[in-house]
Write a protein that holds these residues in place. Structure first.
Motif, short mmCIF file in Angstrom:
data_model
loop_
_atom_site.label_atom_id
_atom_site.label_comp_id
_atom_site.label_asym_id
_atom_site.label_seq_id
_atom_site.Cartn_x
_atom_site.Cartn_y
_atom_site.Cartn_z
N ASP A 46 6.00 61.68 -58.80
CA ASP A 46 7.00 62.14 -59.76
C ASP A 46 6.95 63.66 -59.96
N PHE B 134 6.88 65.86 -57.85
CA PHE B 134 7.67 66.55 -56.82
C PHE B 134 9.14 66.13 -56.83
N LEU B 135 9.52 65.35 -57.85
CA LEU B 135 10.91 64.89 -57.93
C LEU B 135 11.71 65.70 -58.93
N THR B 136 12.95 65.98 -58.61
CA THR B 136 13.84 66.63 -59.56
C THR B 136 14.41 65.57 -60.50
N GLU B 137 15.06 66.02 -61.56
CA GLU B 137 15.63 65.08 -62.53
C GLU B 137 16.65 64.16 -61.87
N ALA B 138 17.37 64.68 -60.90
CA ALA B 138 18.39 63.88 -60.20
C ALA B 138 17.76 62.76 -59.37
N LYS B 139 16.48 62.94 -59.01
CA LYS B 139 15.80 61.93 -58.18
C LYS B 139 14.89 61.01 -59.02
N ARG B 140 15.06 61.06 -60.34
CA ARG B 140 14.18 60.28 -61.20
C ARG B 140 14.31 58.78 -60.97
N GLY C 90 13.72 64.05 -68.37
CA GLY C 90 14.03 65.37 -67.80
C GLY C 90 12.79 66.19 -67.54
N GLY C 91 12.95 67.32 -66.87
CA GLY C 91 11.84 68.22 -66.59
C GLY C 91 11.01 67.77 -65.41
N THR C 92 9.98 68.54 -65.11
CA THR C 92 9.15 68.24 -63.94
C THR C 92 8.26 67.02 -64.13
#
Length: 493
Positions: free
Chosen positions: A26, A28-34, A103-105
């Protein structure tokens, strides 16, 4: 040195490794890839469930020097815990996204903490040692404290987290102090050895009884039973609804498990002492929960007091297993309490799922008035809520009716007719506030005509949730038989 059998612990080992891996992925995932984190969490739950289901029917196994047990009850409760957490994640996905909780990293911390809380519950369910049970309890509790405070910019959630943390620490202290007194009296942390020591009659009865008092108080805190219920309404209302469901569903199964482990498997020779305390807790919980819920206008707060009343009813099954120190249909009584716990969790999942369905960005939909005219906005979801409210009330043909009937039969079999009458009268009071929700859905004009938008997975799971409550009410036999078999095999093992 005895060889350790790791097979019974495969689900816990897999969950720990998978959750740690999800946390790393997680990052390394952006919010769009959550959604990847969500899918990994669901797959993890499915694999864990498959591992436990594969263990169904196997004899009871003790491992790690008798500190961990895999038996019929633990396997059943773990599978239902996976289902509860999985459904919670489905219901919470859109809700948590709209509130920036994903949201967030490190947005995946919601999923990771939920899985770590589940790991704690699994350890609690299979704990056969005071230390193991306590470690599982603290792992679950610390994860839930963090989840309640997850919306760091929300003052209400932060306040709820502080209350939960302080009172949770107090309850853990009660439980730990009671366990330490039991250890001091019996000289063992192993539940099997504690049961032998208490049955021998050679240990100090006064120390044992004091230990039991503190243990029961600690368990009452975790169950949310009166008079140790003060944290429940504030935390249920203040926590994000997604977290409220994580608090109110699966942890009840784990709390039931440690109640059975500690009181029935470990302290059965002291049943006369703890039975009297549970009788008081049950009556107080039903009275406080049902009467106070009547005046609530906030649905989450009303459901919190409802939980207190429902846990009181579940405790009726727990106290019906023993009368005057003799076993009286113990398997039937404890299986009715298990059945009640499972069906209550199933109903709670759907109820909070519908609250999250109606919520949207900037609007929580947690007041009873927010459900006004729901039948005009969505007849299907209004019908699902109707089934859930009928089940909590105990109206046939929903599963809540059969659950209450099973518990009442267990109480009557002990000859405590007065207790059955009191519980029925208090349940009738509870019918008022449940049916009030039905009334506003079907007979009031909607105050909000915003279109109800549900994702495909949420619509499907909510529909299945409502259908399960109805079908299990019409055909309760198979689930009741599974619960009875699990309890009998566990107590015999």
């Amino acid at each position: 040195m005895n060889e350790i059998n790791f097979a019974p612990v495969y689900p816990e080992i897999f969950l720990l490794i998978a959750t740690s891996a999800i946390l790393l992925i997680d990052m390394f995932l952006t919010e769009a890839k959550r959604h990847v984190t969500f899918m990994l969490a669901i797959v993890t739950l499915i694999v864990c469930a498959a591992l436990n289901i594969a263990d169904f029917g196997n004899p009871t196994v003790y491992t790690f020097n008798n500190m961990f047990v895999s038996d019929a009850m633990s396997n059943l409760l773990k599978v239902f815990s996976y289902i509860a957490v999985g459904m919670t994640l489905v219901y919470s996905r859109q809700y948590a996204t709209e509130r920036g909780m994903l949201g967030g990293t490190l947005g995946g911390e919601f999923y990771v903490l939920a899985l770590f809380a589940l790991l704690g519950q699994m350890v609690m369910i299979s704990g056969n040692n005071f230390l193991v049970i306590y470690l599982g309890l603290e792992l679950m509790s610390l994860s839930l404290y963090a989840l309640v405070a997850l919306r760091r910019g929300n003052a209400v959630s932060t306040e709820a987290a502080m209350k939960y943390f302080v009172l949770g620490a107090l309850s853990s202290g009660f439980l730990l102090y009671g366990l330490s007194m039991l250890y001091g009296a019996t000289g063992s942390l192993d539940l099997t050895e504690v049961a032998k020591a208490t049955a021998s009659g050679t240990v100090n009865k006064t120390v044992l009884v004091f230990g039991v008092v503190f243990v029961v108080a600690g368990l009452a805190f975790k169950l949310g039973a009166a008079p140790f219920h003060m944290w429940v309404p504030d935390v249920y209302q203040g926590a994000p609804t997604a977290v409220t469901l994580l608090l109110g569903a699966a942890p009840k199964l784990a709390a039931f498990a440690i109640t059975i482990r500690l009181l029935v498997e470990g302290l059965f020779p002291l049943a006369i002492d703890w039975q009297q305390m549970i009788t008081v807790l049950a009556v107080l919980s039903m009275a406080v929960g049902n009467i106070t819920a009547i005046v609530q206008t906030n649905l989450k707060r009303m459901l919190a007091y409802s939980t207190i009343g429902q846990m009181g009813f579940m405790l009726l099954g727990m106290l019906s297993g023993v009368v005057d120190g003799n076993v009286a249909s113990a398997g039937n009584a404890y299986s009715s309490a298990l059945f009640y716990s499972v069906t209550y969790v199933l109903t709670t999942l759907g109820t909070f799922g519908l609250i999250m369905l109606l919520a949207r960005s900037g609007f929580e939909a947690e007041n009873i008035d927010d459900f006004k005219g729901l039948n005009q906005r969505s007849p299907w979801f209004a019908f699902v809520m109707l089934i859930l409210m009928f089940s909590l009330t105990g109206i046939p043909p929903t599963v809540g009716f059969y659950a209450k009937l099973a518990v009442l039969q267990a109480v009557l079999s002990t000859g405590q007719v007065w207790l059955a009458i009191v519980s029925v009268l208090l349940s009738l009071i509870g019918a008022f506030y449940y049916l009030r929700v039905v009334k506003v859905m079907y007979f009031d004009e909607p105050v909000d005509n915003t279109k109800i938008e549900a994702t495909g997975d949420m619509r499907a799971v909510l529909s299945l949730n409502g259908a399960a409550v109805l079908v299990l009410g019409i055909l309760p036999g198979p689930l009741m038989a599974v619960c009875a078999t699990a309890i009998v095999k566990t107590l015999a093992g």
